[in-house]
Write a protein that holds these residues in place. Structure first.
Motif, PDB file in Angstrom:
ATOM      1  N   LEU A 130      61.722-107.974  36.826  1.00 27.55           N
ATOM      2  CA  LEU A 130      61.352-107.649  38.198  1.00 27.55           C
ATOM      3  C   LEU A 130      62.352-108.201  39.217  1.00 27.55           C
ATOM      4  CD1 LEU A 130      57.474-108.191  38.077  1.00 27.55           C
ATOM      5  CD2 LEU A 130      58.671-106.000  38.288  1.00 27.55           C
ATOM      6  N   ALA A 131      63.055-109.233  38.825  1.00 28.33           N
ATOM      7  CA  ALA A 131      64.077-109.796  39.709  1.00 28.33           C
ATOM      8  C   ALA A 131      65.449-109.157  39.476  1.00 28.33           C
ATOM      9  CB  ALA A 131      64.177-111.311  39.504  1.00 28.33           C
ATOM     10  N   GLY A 132      65.530-108.227  38.528  1.00 30.30           N
ATOM     11  CA  GLY A 132      66.799-107.560  38.230  1.00 30.30           C
ATOM     12  C   GLY A 132      67.154-106.495  39.247  1.00 30.30           C
ATOM     13  N   GLU A 133      68.352-105.976  39.147  1.00 28.76           N
ATOM     14  CA  GLU A 133      68.854-105.039  40.163  1.00 28.76           C
ATOM     15  C   GLU A 133      68.029-103.756  40.219  1.00 28.76           C
ATOM     16  OE1 GLU A 133      73.000-104.330  39.814  1.00 28.76           O
ATOM     17  OE2 GLU A 133      73.552-106.446  40.009  1.00 28.76           O
ATOM     18  N   LYS A 134      67.668-103.200  39.041  1.00 25.73           N
ATOM     19  CA  LYS A 134      66.922-101.940  39.041  1.00 25.73           C
ATOM     20  C   LYS A 134      65.562-102.100  39.733  1.00 25.73           C
ATOM     21  CE  LYS A 134      66.953 -99.289  35.408  1.00 25.73           C
ATOM     22  NZ  LYS A 134      66.716 -98.745  34.038  1.00 25.73           N
ATOM     23  N   ALA A 135      64.811-103.130  39.363  1.00 30.19           N
ATOM     24  CA  ALA A 135      63.494-103.337  39.966  1.00 30.19           C
ATOM     25  C   ALA A 135      63.613-103.648  41.447  1.00 30.19           C
ATOM     26  CB  ALA A 135      62.762-104.471  39.247  1.00 30.19           C
ATOM     27  N   GLN A 136      64.604-104.435  41.784  1.00 35.51           N
ATOM     28  CA  GLN A 136      64.766-104.797  43.190  1.00 35.51           C
ATOM     29  C   GLN A 136      65.075-103.580  44.053  1.00 35.51           C
ATOM     30  OE1 GLN A 136      64.706-108.280  44.718  1.00 35.51           O
ATOM     31  NE2 GLN A 136      63.229-108.071  43.054  1.00 35.51           N
ATOM     32  N   GLN A 137      65.805-102.623  43.494  1.00 35.91           N
ATOM     33  CA  GLN A 137      66.076-101.399  44.248  1.00 35.91           C
ATOM     34  C   GLN A 137      64.806-100.566  44.405  1.00 35.91           C
ATOM     35  OE1 GLN A 137      69.470-100.814  45.550  1.00 35.91           O
ATOM     36  NE2 GLN A 137      67.926 -99.916  46.884  1.00 35.91           N
ATOM     37  N   ILE A 138      63.948-100.578  43.383  1.00 40.08           N
ATOM     38  CA  ILE A 138      62.657 -99.880  43.494  1.00 40.08           C
ATOM     39  C   ILE A 138      61.797-100.533  44.574  1.00 40.08           C
ATOM     40  CG2 ILE A 138      60.506 -99.309  42.296  1.00 40.08           C
ATOM     41  CD1 ILE A 138      62.147 -99.069  39.711  1.00 40.08           C
ATOM     42  N   TYR A 139      61.766-101.865  44.582  1.00 43.22           N
ATOM     43  CA  TYR A 139      61.021-102.559  45.636  1.00 43.22           C
ATOM     44  C   TYR A 139      61.537-102.146  47.018  1.00 43.22           C
ATOM     45  CZ  TYR A 139      58.183-105.919  42.987  1.00 43.22           C
ATOM     46  OH  TYR A 139      57.223-106.496  42.200  1.00 43.22           O
ATOM     47  N   ALA A 140      62.840-102.041  47.138  1.00 41.20           N
ATOM     48  CA  ALA A 140      63.432-101.708  48.441  1.00 41.20           C
ATOM     49  C   ALA A 140      63.104-100.283  48.863  1.00 41.20           C
ATOM     50  CB  ALA A 140      64.946-101.901  48.376  1.00 41.20           C
ATOM     51  N   ASP A 141      63.211 -99.338  47.942  1.00 43.43           N
ATOM     52  CA  ASP A 141      63.085 -97.922  48.312  1.00 43.43           C
ATOM     53  C   ASP A 141      61.659 -97.389  48.232  1.00 43.43           C
ATOM     54  OD1 ASP A 141      65.765 -97.632  48.907  1.00 43.43           O
ATOM     55  OD2 ASP A 141      66.310 -97.122  46.852  1.00 43.43           O
ATOM     56  N   ALA A 142      60.887 -97.849  47.264  1.00 39.45           N
ATOM     57  CA  ALA A 142      59.516 -97.334  47.106  1.00 39.45           C
ATOM     58  C   ALA A 142      58.496 -98.121  47.924  1.00 39.45           C
ATOM     59  CB  ALA A 142      59.120 -97.354  45.631  1.00 39.45           C
ATOM     60  N   ASN A 143      58.740 -99.424  48.083  1.00 36.76           N
ATOM     61  CA  ASN A 143      57.768-100.280  48.774  1.00 36.76           C
ATOM     62  C   ASN A 143      58.239-100.730  50.148  1.00 36.76           C
ATOM     63  OD1 ASN A 143      56.439-100.022  46.371  1.00 36.76           O
ATOM     64  ND2 ASN A 143      56.566-102.169  45.791  1.00 36.76           N
ATOM     65  N   TYR A 144      59.469-100.400  50.510  1.00 36.40           N
ATOM     66  CA  TYR A 144      60.040-100.793  51.810  1.00 36.40           C
ATOM     67  C   TYR A 144      60.018-102.305  52.006  1.00 36.40           C
ATOM     68  CZ  TYR A 144      59.426 -95.828  52.842  1.00 36.40           C
ATOM     69  OH  TYR A 144      59.472 -94.455  52.810  1.00 36.40           O
ATOM     70  N   GLU A 145      60.321-103.038  50.946  1.00 35.70           N
ATOM     71  CA  GLU A 145      60.362-104.484  51.041  1.00 35.70           C
ATOM     72  C   GLU A 145      61.814-104.971  50.971  1.00 35.70           C
ATOM     73  OE1 GLU A 145      56.368-106.284  49.304  1.00 35.70           O
ATOM     74  OE2 GLU A 145      57.340-105.005  47.847  1.00 35.70           O
ATOM     75  N   TYR A 146      62.003-106.211  51.396  1.00 35.02           N
ATOM     76  CA  TYR A 146      63.327-106.828  51.306  1.00 35.02           C
ATOM     77  C   TYR A 146      63.512-107.380  49.889  1.00 35.02           C
ATOM     78  CZ  TYR A 146      63.599-106.745  56.428  1.00 35.02           C
ATOM     79  OH  TYR A 146      63.641-106.352  57.749  1.00 35.02           O
ATOM     80  N   PRO A 147      64.600-107.011  49.216  1.00 36.25           N
ATOM     81  CA  PRO A 147      64.838-107.557  47.873  1.00 36.25           C
ATOM     82  C   PRO A 147      65.006-109.078  47.923  1.00 36.25           C
ATOM     83  CG  PRO A 147      66.261-105.671  48.313  1.00 36.25           C
ATOM     84  CD  PRO A 147      65.635-106.044  49.625  1.00 36.25           C
ATOM     85  N   ILE A 148      64.516-109.746  46.907  1.00 38.42           N
ATOM     86  CA  ILE A 148      64.698-111.197  46.808  1.00 38.42           C
ATOM     87  C   ILE A 148      66.088-111.500  46.251  1.00 38.42           C
ATOM     88  CG2 ILE A 148      63.935-111.676  44.426  1.00 38.42           C
ATOM     89  CD1 ILE A 148      62.526-113.550  47.411  1.00 38.42           C
ATOM     90  N   ARG A 149      66.649-110.518  45.552  1.00 38.77           N
ATOM     91  CA  ARG A 149      67.955-110.693  44.915  1.00 38.77           C
ATOM     92  C   ARG A 149      69.056-110.306  45.900  1.00 38.77           C
ATOM     93  NH1 ARG A 149      69.424-109.898  39.140  1.00 38.77           N
ATOM     94  NH2 ARG A 149      71.691-109.763  39.035  1.00 38.77           N
ATOM     95  N   ALA A 150      70.025-111.167  46.048  1.00 36.52           N
ATOM     96  CA  ALA A 150      71.132-110.906  46.969  1.00 36.52           C
ATOM     97  C   ALA A 150      71.950-109.710  46.496  1.00 36.52           C
ATOM     98  CB  ALA A 150      72.020-112.141  47.072  1.00 36.52           C
ATOM     99  N   GLY A 151      72.429-108.942  47.456  1.00 40.63           N
ATOM    100  CA  GLY A 151      73.347-107.860  47.134  1.00 40.63           C
ATOM    101  C   GLY A 151      72.713-106.516  46.885  1.00 40.63           C
ATOM    102  N   VAL A 152      71.377-106.438  46.842  1.00 38.02           N
ATOM    103  CA  VAL A 152      70.685-105.160  46.623  1.00 38.02           C
ATOM    104  C   VAL A 152      70.539-104.461  47.980  1.00 38.02           C
ATOM    105  CG1 VAL A 152      68.556-104.055  45.865  1.00 38.02           C
ATOM    106  CG2 VAL A 152      69.466-106.035  44.620  1.00 38.02           C
ATOM    107  N   PRO A 153      70.988-103.212  48.093  1.00 35.19           N
ATOM    108  CA  PRO A 153      70.927-102.519  49.392  1.00 35.19           C
ATOM    109  C   PRO A 153      69.500-102.354  49.886  1.00 35.19           C
ATOM    110  CG  PRO A 153      72.393-101.374  47.871  1.00 35.19           C
ATOM    111  CD  PRO A 153      71.668-102.407  47.060  1.00 35.19           C
TER     112      PRO A 153
END
Length: 336
Positions: free
Chosen positions: A274-297
């Motif tokens: 869940l802290a990986g790049e793929k999940a973090q991008q889903i959090y950003a795009d599907a849930n409109y949340e700020y990724p916890i992982r640095a560098g994820v758009p």
């Protein structure tokens, strides 16, 4: 019937059953809406072959896990807000995550010092400002008690977990006496008795009942994409307030590793995934949340709010002041 399936039926919660023939599995209890987290779990299963069994409910999961005791099938509690995360730890249903991966990805500010929980994504508590009536670009949280906003602010209950965390942050930064003074000033500036949710504050700003509404960042993006509520977003703009000398108050979507997790290794794999790049991008795009992982758009809508500067106050210190904040809300009669 497996232990997990029996427990799920007894709980009468929203339950996504086992994947047929799955050799590996992990059991997740969550307060998050299924439509928001299922894409994450589907992607995890595709990547790892580990099936994710889900119990989704709107309340009481900590108590359920505690009541199940050592026989609990829960491996992971996935929830939102430090209030619920803190409640889970206080209920004694967690154990240390002990993951070098999480320690490396998740900033210390967004992890429990004792390893009992970790943030997976962030949301900010911000201002929905009337486009027509508010020209001020920058606003501090302290300024919300300024009499110039008298009769111009809408907000949900002061005891709601989202506001409790914001008020607890204020207590942590300024102390109880100044927080009480601030809450009395904020209450004096309310246009109406605290009520509804974050979307309703935007609705009331759009209707001219108030000029400023307090809400979470993702709600505004969701309204913008909802034909029934788009007018509320169109009438407002998001201002990222800051504490004086600090940054914007953020809260977490976080994870707890269940104390008696029967599939502990898979649970840790899920938490790390869940802290990986793929999940973090889903959090950003599907849930409109700020990724916890640095560098994820960021999602473009969220990025449009401006650059987020999270307040450096550790989330654990906010958790430590939740009770004081709740007591002050009652003391000043904030919700009356």
């Amino acid at each position: 019937m497996s232990r997990f399936r029996a427990a799920a039926l007894a709980l009468a919660a929203v339950f996504v059953p086992f994947a047929a023939g799955a050799a590996e599995q992990v059991n997740v209890y969550t307060y998050r809406e299924t439509k928001l987290v299922q894409p994450l779990f589907d992607a995890f299963t595709k990547d790892t072959g580990i099936a994710v069994n889900v119990i989704s409910a709107s309340s009481g999961l900590e108590q359920r896990i505690k009541a199940e005791g050592a026989d609990s099938p829960a491996d992971v509690l996935l929830t939102v807000d430090i209030g619920r995360i803190d409640d889970a730890v206080a209920a004694g249903i967690s154990q240390p995550i002990n993951s070098p991966v999480i320690d490396e990805i998740v900033p210390a500010q967004f992890r429990d010092p004792n390893g009992q929980w970790a943030g997976i994504s962030m949301r900010a508590r911000v201002i929905y400002a009337s486009k027509d009536r508010v020209k001020q670009e920058a606003i501090t949280y302290e300024e919300l008690a300024d009499p110039k906003w008298k009769g111009k602010i809408c907000i949900r209950s002061g005891q709601h977990i989202y506001n409790n965390a914001l008020f607890a942050a204020y207590v942590a930064k300024h102390g109880e006496a100044k927080a009480e003074e601030w809450l009395r000033g904020l209450k004096a500036n309310l246009a109406q008795k605290p009520s509804g949710g974050d979307r309703e504050t935007a609705r009331d700003v759009a209707a001219g009942k108030c000029d400023l509404g307090i809400g979470n960042t993702y709600y505004w993006a969701l309204m913008l994409n909802d034909p029934d509520k788009k007018a509320w977003a169109d009438a407002t703009r998001v201002v990222l307030p800051t504490f004086e000398g600090g940054g914007t108050h953020v809260n977490l979507s976080g994870v707890v590793l269940a104390k008696h997790a029967p599939n502990k290794a898979n649970a840790v794999k899920l938490i790390e995934w869940l802290a990986g790049e793929k999940a973090q991008q889903i959090y950003a795009d599907a849930n409109y949340e700020y990724p916890i992982r640095a560098g994820v758009p960021l999602n473009p809508i969220i990025a449009g709010y401006g650059k987020l500067k999270p307040d450096p106050l550790p989330i654990a210190k906010i958790a430590a002041n939740r009770k004081a904040a709740s007591t002050l809300v009652d003391k000043v009669g904030f919700d009356n």
